[in-house]
Design a protein around this motif. Structure first.
Motif, PDB file in Angstrom:
ATOM      1  N   ASP B 532      44.050 -64.983  -3.560  1.00  0.00           N
ATOM      2  CA  ASP B 532      43.407 -66.387  -3.154  1.00  0.00           C
ATOM      3  C   ASP B 532      43.736 -67.301  -4.414  1.00  0.00           C
ATOM      4  O   ASP B 532      43.933 -68.320  -4.352  1.00  0.00           O
ATOM      5  CB  ASP B 532      41.807 -66.399  -2.976  1.00  0.00           C
ATOM      6  CG  ASP B 532      41.437 -65.409  -1.696  1.00  0.00           C
ATOM      7  OD1 ASP B 532      42.481 -65.829  -0.752  1.00  0.00           O
ATOM      8  OD2 ASP B 532      40.453 -64.696  -1.715  1.00  0.00           O
ATOM      9  N   LEU B 533      43.608 -66.686  -5.676  1.00  0.00           N
ATOM     10  CA  LEU B 533      43.798 -67.346  -6.704  1.00  0.00           C
ATOM     11  C   LEU B 533      45.129 -67.628  -6.768  1.00  0.00           C
ATOM     12  O   LEU B 533      45.384 -69.003  -7.300  1.00  0.00           O
ATOM     13  CB  LEU B 533      43.506 -66.490  -8.147  1.00  0.00           C
ATOM     14  CG  LEU B 533      41.691 -66.138  -8.140  1.00  0.00           C
ATOM     15  CD1 LEU B 533      41.695 -65.250  -9.234  1.00  0.00           C
ATOM     16  CD2 LEU B 533      40.964 -67.635  -8.373  1.00  0.00           C
ATOM     17  N   ALA B 534      46.207 -66.793  -6.521  1.00  0.00           N
ATOM     18  CA  ALA B 534      47.635 -67.198  -6.487  1.00  0.00           C
ATOM     19  C   ALA B 534      47.723 -68.385  -5.815  1.00  0.00           C
ATOM     20  O   ALA B 534      48.371 -69.176  -5.620  1.00  0.00           O
ATOM     21  CB  ALA B 534      48.293 -66.028  -6.290  1.00  0.00           C
ATOM     22  N   LEU B 535      47.393 -68.248  -4.463  1.00  0.00           N
ATOM     23  CA  LEU B 535      47.451 -69.447  -3.559  1.00  0.00           C
ATOM     24  C   LEU B 535      46.905 -70.579  -4.093  1.00  0.00           C
ATOM     25  O   LEU B 535      47.570 -71.699  -3.828  1.00  0.00           O
ATOM     26  CB  LEU B 535      46.532 -68.981  -2.343  1.00  0.00           C
ATOM     27  CG  LEU B 535      46.674 -69.796  -1.029  1.00  0.00           C
ATOM     28  CD1 LEU B 535      47.819 -69.944  -0.144  1.00  0.00           C
ATOM     29  CD2 LEU B 535      45.478 -69.596  -0.074  1.00  0.00           C
ATOM     30  N   ALA B 536      45.735 -70.855  -4.677  1.00  0.00           N
ATOM     31  CA  ALA B 536      45.204 -71.992  -5.214  1.00  0.00           C
ATOM     32  C   ALA B 536      46.123 -72.538  -6.335  1.00  0.00           C
ATOM     33  O   ALA B 536      46.711 -73.533  -6.225  1.00  0.00           O
ATOM     34  CB  ALA B 536      43.908 -71.647  -5.991  1.00  0.00           C
ATOM     35  N   ALA B 537      46.699 -71.626  -7.042  1.00  0.00           N
ATOM     36  CA  ALA B 537      47.969 -71.973  -8.053  1.00  0.00           C
ATOM     37  C   ALA B 537      49.052 -72.611  -7.399  1.00  0.00           C
ATOM     38  O   ALA B 537      49.609 -73.867  -7.720  1.00  0.00           O
ATOM     39  CB  ALA B 537      48.331 -70.807  -8.994  1.00  0.00           C
ATOM     40  N   ARG B 538      49.466 -71.753  -6.175  1.00  0.00           N
ATOM     41  CA  ARG B 538      50.684 -72.417  -5.395  1.00  0.00           C
ATOM     42  C   ARG B 538      50.461 -73.634  -4.933  1.00  0.00           C
ATOM     43  O   ARG B 538      51.304 -74.540  -4.622  1.00  0.00           O
ATOM     44  CB  ARG B 538      51.011 -71.243  -4.408  1.00  0.00           C
ATOM     45  CG  ARG B 538      51.896 -70.130  -4.806  1.00  0.00           C
ATOM     46  CD  ARG B 538      52.789 -69.695  -3.572  1.00  0.00           C
ATOM     47  NE  ARG B 538      51.907 -69.372  -2.509  1.00  0.00           N
ATOM     48  CZ  ARG B 538      51.037 -68.243  -2.399  1.00  0.00           C
ATOM     49  NH1 ARG B 538      51.051 -67.446  -3.211  1.00  0.00           N
ATOM     50  NH2 ARG B 538      50.352 -68.084  -1.114  1.00  0.00           N
ATOM     51  N   GLU B 539      49.200 -73.928  -4.464  1.00  0.00           N
ATOM     52  CA  GLU B 539      48.817 -75.182  -3.794  1.00  0.00           C
ATOM     53  C   GLU B 539      48.599 -76.422  -4.722  1.00  0.00           C
ATOM     54  O   GLU B 539      48.100 -77.395  -4.136  1.00  0.00           O
ATOM     55  CB  GLU B 539      47.662 -75.259  -2.751  1.00  0.00           C
ATOM     56  CG  GLU B 539      47.761 -74.039  -1.797  1.00  0.00           C
ATOM     57  CD  GLU B 539      46.796 -74.134  -0.590  1.00  0.00           C
ATOM     58  OE1 GLU B 539      45.796 -74.628  -0.932  1.00  0.00           O
ATOM     59  OE2 GLU B 539      47.017 -73.256   0.462  1.00  0.00           O
ATOM     60  N   GLY B 540      48.773 -75.979  -5.864  1.00  0.00           N
ATOM     61  CA  GLY B 540      48.882 -77.214  -6.897  1.00  0.00           C
ATOM     62  C   GLY B 540      47.628 -77.143  -7.640  1.00  0.00           C
ATOM     63  O   GLY B 540      47.436 -78.321  -8.629  1.00  0.00           O
ATOM     64  N   PHE B 541      46.594 -76.299  -7.821  1.00  0.00           N
ATOM     65  CA  PHE B 541      45.534 -76.614  -8.560  1.00  0.00           C
ATOM     66  C   PHE B 541      45.851 -76.007  -9.983  1.00  0.00           C
ATOM     67  O   PHE B 541      46.577 -75.122 -10.169  1.00  0.00           O
ATOM     68  CB  PHE B 541      44.175 -75.696  -8.023  1.00  0.00           C
ATOM     69  CG  PHE B 541      43.695 -76.401  -6.708  1.00  0.00           C
ATOM     70  CD1 PHE B 541      42.733 -77.273  -6.756  1.00  0.00           C
ATOM     71  CD2 PHE B 541      44.153 -75.721  -5.343  1.00  0.00           C
ATOM     72  CE1 PHE B 541      42.222 -77.832  -5.460  1.00  0.00           C
ATOM     73  CE2 PHE B 541      43.776 -76.547  -4.215  1.00  0.00           C
ATOM     74  CZ  PHE B 541      42.729 -77.404  -4.349  1.00  0.00           C
ATOM     75  N   ARG B 542      45.529 -76.809 -10.784  1.00  0.00           N
ATOM     76  CA  ARG B 542      45.672 -76.380 -12.374  1.00  0.00           C
ATOM     77  C   ARG B 542      44.610 -76.487 -13.085  1.00  0.00           C
ATOM     78  O   ARG B 542      44.538 -75.531 -13.993  1.00  0.00           O
ATOM     79  CB  ARG B 542      46.608 -77.630 -12.836  1.00  0.00           C
ATOM     80  CG  ARG B 542      48.049 -77.473 -12.142  1.00  0.00           C
ATOM     81  CD  ARG B 542      48.919 -76.414 -12.796  1.00  0.00           C
ATOM     82  NE  ARG B 542      50.098 -76.131 -12.102  1.00  0.00           N
ATOM     83  CZ  ARG B 542      50.367 -75.609 -10.867  1.00  0.00           C
ATOM     84  NH1 ARG B 542      49.277 -75.124 -10.085  1.00  0.00           N
ATOM     85  NH2 ARG B 542      51.503 -75.487 -10.370  1.00  0.00           N
ATOM     86  N   SER B 543      43.641 -77.125 -13.023  1.00  0.00           N
ATOM     87  CA  SER B 543      42.409 -77.088 -13.963  1.00  0.00           C
ATOM     88  C   SER B 543      41.571 -75.945 -13.290  1.00  0.00           C
ATOM     89  O   SER B 543      41.426 -75.475 -11.933  1.00  0.00           O
ATOM     90  CB  SER B 543      41.543 -78.501 -13.510  1.00  0.00           C
ATOM     91  OG  SER B 543      40.238 -78.019 -13.958  1.00  0.00           O
ATOM     92  N   ILE B 544      40.923 -75.028 -14.147  1.00  0.00           N
ATOM     93  CA  ILE B 544      40.512 -73.827 -13.827  1.00  0.00           C
ATOM     94  C   ILE B 544      39.070 -74.290 -12.928  1.00  0.00           C
ATOM     95  O   ILE B 544      38.441 -73.602 -12.229  1.00  0.00           O
ATOM     96  CB  ILE B 544      40.003 -73.019 -15.123  1.00  0.00           C
ATOM     97  CG1 ILE B 544      39.487 -71.636 -14.742  1.00  0.00           C
ATOM     98  CG2 ILE B 544      39.108 -73.715 -16.041  1.00  0.00           C
ATOM     99  CD1 ILE B 544      40.339 -70.851 -14.031  1.00  0.00           C
ATOM    100  N   GLU B 545      38.425 -75.542 -13.461  1.00  0.00           N
ATOM    101  CA  GLU B 545      37.208 -75.932 -12.643  1.00  0.00           C
ATOM    102  C   GLU B 545      37.643 -76.145 -11.355  1.00  0.00           C
ATOM    103  O   GLU B 545      36.715 -75.992 -10.549  1.00  0.00           O
ATOM    104  CB  GLU B 545      36.693 -77.221 -13.323  1.00  0.00           C
ATOM    105  CG  GLU B 545      36.339 -76.984 -14.811  1.00  0.00           C
ATOM    106  CD  GLU B 545      34.901 -76.398 -14.837  1.00  0.00           C
ATOM    107  OE1 GLU B 545      34.100 -76.198 -13.875  1.00  0.00           O
ATOM    108  OE2 GLU B 545      34.097 -76.283 -16.085  1.00  0.00           O
ATOM    109  N   HIS B 546      38.679 -76.611 -10.977  1.00  0.00           N
ATOM    110  CA  HIS B 546      39.131 -76.933  -9.558  1.00  0.00           C
ATOM    111  C   HIS B 546      39.447 -75.657  -8.597  1.00  0.00           C
ATOM    112  O   HIS B 546      39.236 -75.346  -7.663  1.00  0.00           O
ATOM    113  CB  HIS B 546      40.471 -77.863  -9.545  1.00  0.00           C
ATOM    114  CG  HIS B 546      40.079 -79.426  -9.981  1.00  0.00           C
ATOM    115  ND1 HIS B 546      41.172 -80.246 -10.545  1.00  0.00           N
ATOM    116  CD2 HIS B 546      38.983 -79.992 -10.033  1.00  0.00           C
ATOM    117  CE1 HIS B 546      40.679 -81.323 -10.766  1.00  0.00           C
ATOM    118  NE2 HIS B 546      39.270 -81.365 -10.532  1.00  0.00           N
ATOM    119  N   VAL B 547      40.184 -74.706  -9.432  1.00  0.00           N
ATOM    120  CA  VAL B 547      40.499 -73.485  -9.040  1.00  0.00           C
ATOM    121  C   VAL B 547      39.098 -72.679  -8.553  1.00  0.00           C
ATOM    122  O   VAL B 547      39.094 -72.016  -7.598  1.00  0.00           O
ATOM    123  CB  VAL B 547      41.378 -72.676  -9.839  1.00  0.00           C
ATOM    124  CG1 VAL B 547      41.370 -71.118  -9.341  1.00  0.00           C
ATOM    125  CG2 VAL B 547      42.784 -73.116  -9.975  1.00  0.00           C
TER     126      VAL B 547
END
Lengths: 97, 1000
Positions: B532-547
């Motif tokens: 899930d975390l890798a998916l969030a990174a792939r979808e462009g989330f960069r800020s840890i608050e957004h992830v």
């Protein structure tokens, strides 16, 4: 809950006080001499400081007196509290941005 | 056999006291000193809950406040039901009744587990991506269904019968955490003779020492650790300046060293005495705070890491040594640090078979791994676990070697086991330090965030600042105490940490390539996986608050205590940044959940708010008055006779005032005595009216604006003497008006000699109103000529009534001849009763606030805050006549001169009459200009007051209408249930416009 040093009573907990907005905003002595813009500025324009802020507090549930304070809005630390009509302590003036 | 997983001896439990309890209705036993979690494990119960999203079977992961899986409901009786408790923190008591959550119909067979099979279709952000169309379905279908499926425990359905205590405390040094560092700090501080509070969330003090085996050979200050602990606690308990609080969680660190502690008083007791407080909220103001909050062990992230039977290595050691419970018969240790080897060694000593130790590091050659090897344990370094087997309990693990690049390679070995202990290393508990707004600094050597510059008088000691190991922690505790005591010579430098003992690794363990099917959990409680975390990174989330928000990692009730750092490392790896560059999410209070009852404490029911009553309150209660709340005041709203409706009572009361005489308790009006040689100057500057020409013995309707020109308050002001005014304010505005007066006197007009005294509660005010009012009071009043010539409308006189000193105002808020009798509050009720008795011959009728409202509306008198809303000028309200025209300045005058304030398009006060006399308009209803309301058409005004007037035999209303005074005679429309109701614009004065009755 802040601990506030009332210049008249000493340190007291925050619920005894009411916040009074920015300090050192004098009401113009002759309002008729003010332009509409000047009057609007006096009424509505206030600093929104990140850092040391000059502000008023009233020890409403204590001595009832208004006083001034220098508070860092990022840490809530009070640098000084002092009586109405006085300037901020000279050593701290530079801190006021 | 009961408790088959209990060791034959040892632990800090009381084996002489067996306690019966139930879990999902199943009868089990444990011992005094157990937690629910340790007692369940003693019975071999590992499956204790279902996970939040996928409903996967879950076991007990930890032994402390960080527990993400073993979340249960505890039911003491029908009303005492507490959901979402961590079983690792629930003290066992006789008869405890615990229920698992998030499963249906039962823990073993759970229909929701279908989500686990559907999991490829419900990735992170599933809700945001899926439930978007049709729009209306969100409210009617999606949200109710999702809400029903989500959530853990159920909220209690009955009012909480428990009481909760609260107290404030002050101390010189507050020490949070009673492990070795905290105890050392408390002892060193207490030696200085200052006031010390030492608190710990556990029932017993000792922290990490409690998990040491009873035969431990560890020495502290030359004594065996156990002896040092008991001697230290005995010494602390003997000191009068030291307060020891066990079962007490420091949950919040607020500015200026204000710390909230939640002390649990009865949750561990078999039975509770009525009235015995359940919890006590301590609000502590400490000069110095020492945080000795220790560290939490991190789990490892690998496929299938969430099966029951997989738990933290340190927790396994705690269960064994503190509770005498074996987590399995054949265990495997999977570790990335040396410290975890202690668990394997202790379990081995207790007779548990250690099938293997898998160390993910390239080499494991520290003292502890060597000790393990010497004990004959098999250590596989440079290896990892790539999968686990078992459904409701782990049965085996799959182990692979790591190649030179750190990836799994070669054949996979299957190792059978019934427990897997894991440890990624320890994370310092910086929660409270961060809450205090202290800066956290990334430490490269320890690969973790440590306390940096404090924001308060805070000193950290021991593992919470990365100082591990018994001797170092004790030394560090003493050092923190010295710094708290003002000794700056003591260095705050940290000793070098023993390499590899506690540090470990961050993030996910390497997985075989191309097999992302099996879940590797990062956040157990919210079911967030490394995928899930890798998916969030792939979808462009960069800020840890957004992830965090997108994947919900760290957002469960455990606030990510076990997961945050692993999640951070995974995200950093995915986006190719260093961990400190990615940043850290904010730690927020509370550290662990705190009950609402604890915060509410005594302020429930009658004590929720203070109640203000007038001197005639008891009389009104006896008369059956119906009361309404006005601010904190209880005011009589109407006085119904027998089964009379409010409508009928109000009509009767109104007609009595118009035709005879009524009496009304107006004591709640604010009253301020303005005294001093500059009193008239002060009043001139403040109120819009002219006061210089107000003669002693007269009063006037005063209006107070804010400096922005809008009406703030109103009230009658009497000149009692040249230098003395009796100012009345609205009931709700009294404190604000006095505050504003003080503000101007203390800060702007410091040269004025004026003193202000609130007299609101000193005067009881009895309004006697109606054509017969003079006759009613005539026989009671002494020393005042009540004739119209001597005491005309708006006159004030001093005298006596019933022998009591009185200020008598001839004023009227009803439009009738009327008097307001001010007597000292202590005499209020007796004078009231005397007037009531004297008025019997004239049919005197007590009336309430509702009739008062109708009577004043018939006269077009405004109520500030009802007919005005903070944007109404005196001109708007039709009160410009009150302005002292010759005054050069008063508060609000300059603002009134701004062009916008003089626009004829401003909303102005008018009266409204409906075509049908019995239709009473809705207050707040909007007015439109034509019967055909067009979509998007802006209303031109709104109804502010609306009543049925018995006097006029029809409805009346007041309204604020754009350019209203010029619209007199026009027909406008009020929207009522979407239907336009025609109304005629009139003067707001409906009754006796000439005021002849006032002057009677």
């Amino acid at each position: 809950m802040l601990l506030i040093n009332c210049p008249y009573c000493g340190e007291r907990p925050e619920p005894e006080f009411v916040y009074g907005g920015q300090a050192h905003i004098a009401r113009p002595t002759d309002p008729r001499a003010c332009s509409d813009q000047q009057w609007a500025d006096y009424l509505y324009l206030r600093d929104n400081v990140k850092g040391v802020h000059n502000e008023r507090w009233r020890h409403t549930h204590g001595c009832g007196r208004f006083f001034n304070a220098l508070r860092d809005t990022t840490t809530d630390r009070f640098l000084a509290t002092y009586e109405v009509g006085h300037e901020p302590p000279a050593t701290l003036k530079g801190a006021h941005s | 056999m009961s408790q088959p997983w209990r060791t034959p001896a040892g632990g800090r439990i009381n084996r002489h006291r067996e306690l019966r309890f139930t879990f999902d209705g199943r009868e089990l036993t444990g011992y005094e000193g157990d937690t629910l979690a340790s007692a369940l494990l003693a019975n071999g119960v590992h499956l204790v809950g279902r996970s939040f999203k996928y409903h996967r079977p879950r076991g007990i992961l930890s032994a402390g406040p960080e527990e993400p899986n073993a979340i249960v409901t505890v039911r003491r009786d029908a009303a005492r039901v507490t959901p979402d408790l961590r079983a690792t923190e629930v003290p066992l008591y006789a008869g405890l009744d615990a229920i698992s959550q998030n499963r249906w119909p039962s823990l073993g067979v759970d229909v929701g587990a279908i989500n686990n099979l559907l999991s490829p279709f419900i990735p992170a952000g599933f809700y945001y991506k899926t439930f978007m169309w049709p729009r209306g379905a969100w409210r009617s279908l999606y949200e109710p269904k999702i809400r029903a499926a989500a959530g853990l425990g159920r909220a209690p359905e009955q009012p909480d019968p428990d009481t909760y205590a609260t107290r404030f405390a002050h101390c010189d040094v507050l020490v949070v955490g009673a492990g070795p560092a905290g105890i050392a700090a408390a002892r060193a501080s207490a030696k200085r003779g200052v006031r010390v509070i030492l608190c710990d969330e556990q029932p017993q003090f000792g922290g990490s020492l409690l998990a040491e085996p009873s035969a431990s050979t560890a020495l502290i200050e030359g004594q065996p650790a156990e002896q040092w602990l008991s001697a230290s606690l005995k010494e602390l308990a003997s000191l009068p300046e030291v307060t020891l609080l066990s079962r007490t969680t420091a949950f919040g660190y607020f500015p200026h060293n204000f710390v909230g502690l939640s002390e649990r008083l009865t949750d561990h007791l078999d039975s509770v005495r009525p009235g015995q407080p359940r919890e006590r909220l301590w609000q502590v103001r400490a000069k110095e705070v020492i945080l000795a909050t220790g560290a939490l062990e991190r789990p490892l992230v690998f496929p299938g890491n969430d099966r029951p039977g997989i738990l933290l290595a340190g927790a396994a050691r705690t269960y064994l040594n503190q509770y005498g419970v074996m987590p399995g018969r054949r265990a495997v240790l999977l570790t990335a640090c040396d410290a975890a080897y202690r668990a394997a060694l202790d379990l081995r000593s207790a007779g548990v078979e250690i099938a293997a130790i898998i160390d993910v590091r390239e080499r494991a050659d520290g003292a502890l791994p060597e000790a393990a090897r010497r004990a004959g344990l098999t250590v596989h370094s440079n290896a990892t676990v790539v999968g686990t087997v078992g459904s409701q309990r782990v049965k085996a693990i799959r182990v692979a070697r790591l190649d030179g690049s750190g990836a799994p390679q070669g054949s996979i070995e299957r190792i059978a086991c019934d427990a897997l202990l894991m440890s990624a290393g320890y994370t310092p508990s910086v929660h409270l330090f961060s809450q205090s707004r202290g800066k956290l600094v990334w430490n490269d050597a320890q690969q973790t965030f440590l306390p940096g510059e404090p924001a308060e008088r805070t000193h950290c000691a021991g593992a919470c600042r990365g100082v591990f190991g018994l001797a170092a922690a004790i030394e560090d505790g003493r050092g923190a105490a010295a710094r708290a005591g003002g000794d700056v010579s003591g260095s705050s430098k940290m000793p070098e940490p023993a390499a590899g003992e506690f540090g470990g690794i961050l993030g996910a363990l390497p997985q075989p390539a191309g097999k992302p099917v099996v879940k590797a959990f990062v956040d157990w409680q919210n079911d967030v996986t490394s995928k899930d975390l890798a998916l969030a990174a792939r979808e462009g989330f960069r800020s840890i608050e957004h992830v965090k928000r997108y994947t919900t990692t760290g957002m469960a009730t455990d606030q990510g205590k076990t997961s945050n750092l692993n999640a951070l490392a995974i995200v950093a790896g995915e986006i190719g940044k260093r961990i400190p560059e990615v940043g850290l999410t904010t730690f927020r209070m509370p550290y662990t959940p705190v009950t609402f009852g604890s915060f509410a404490a005594y302020t429930r029911g009658e004590l929720f708010d203070p109640v203000r009553t007038t001197p005639t309150h008891e009389w009104a209660v006896r008369r059956g008055a119906v009361f309404e709340d006005v601010g904190l005041w209880k005011r009589a709203r109407y006085f119904p006779r027998k089964d009379e409706s409010m409508h009928a009572a109000v009509q009767r009361e109104c007609l009595a005032v118009r035709n005879g005489c009524g009496m009304f308790d107006a004591s709640t009006l604010g009253k301020i005595e303005v005294v001093g040689k500059d009193a008239v100057t002060f009043m001139n500057r403040l109120y819009i009216n002219s006061w210089s020409n107000l003669a002693v013995g007269r009063c006037r309707y005063g209006i107070l604006l804010r400096d922005d020109g809008f009406i703030m308050d109103d009230g009658v002001v009497a000149r009692i003497a040249e230098d003395r005014f009796h100012v009345t304010t609205t009931t709700g505005g009294a404190a604000a008006v006095l505050g504003m007066m003080e503000d101007f006197l203390q800060t702007e007009w410091r040269d004025l000699q004026v003193w202000l005294t609130s007299t609101s509660e000193q005067w009881s005010v009895i309004a006697v109103q109606g054509p017969k009012s003079r006759e009613v009071i005539a026989g009671l009043v002494e020393g005042v000529d009540l004739s119209n010539a001597a005491l005309a409308h708006m006159g004030v006189a001093h005298g006596r009534i019933c022998g009591v000193p009185m200020r008598l105002f001839r004023v009227s808020f009803t439009g009738e001849l009327g008097f307001e009798i001010n007597v000292p509050a202590d005499y209020g009720q007796s004078v009231w009763e005397a007037i009531y008795a004297a008025g019997q011959a004239h049919g005197i009728t007590p009336y309430g606030t509702e009739a008062m409202h109708v009577l004043r509306a018939e006269k077009g008198f405004i109520i500030v805050g009802q007919d005005t809303d903070g944007t109404v000028t005196p001109h708007d309200a039709g009160l410009a006549w009150a302005i002292g025209k010759s005054k050069s300045d008063f508060v609000g005058k300059r603002a009134l001169e701004r062009p916008a304030m003089q626009s004829i398009e401003r909303k102005q006060l008018v009266g409204l009459l409906t075509g049908a006399p019995h239709v009473v308009l809705e207050e707040g209803a909007q007015l439109i200009a034509s019967a055909q309301h067009r979509l998007g058409e802006r209303p031109i005004g709104h109804v502010t007051s609306s009543y049925y007037s018995a006097t006029l035999g029809r409805s009346i209303a007041m309204a604020m209408v754009r350019g209203g005074r010029a619209r007199q005679g026009e027909t406008l429309y009020v929207l009522a249930d979407g239907q336009p109701v025609p109304v005629q614009v009139t003067s707001p004065v409906f009754y006796d416009p000439q005021g002849t009755r006032l002057n009677a």
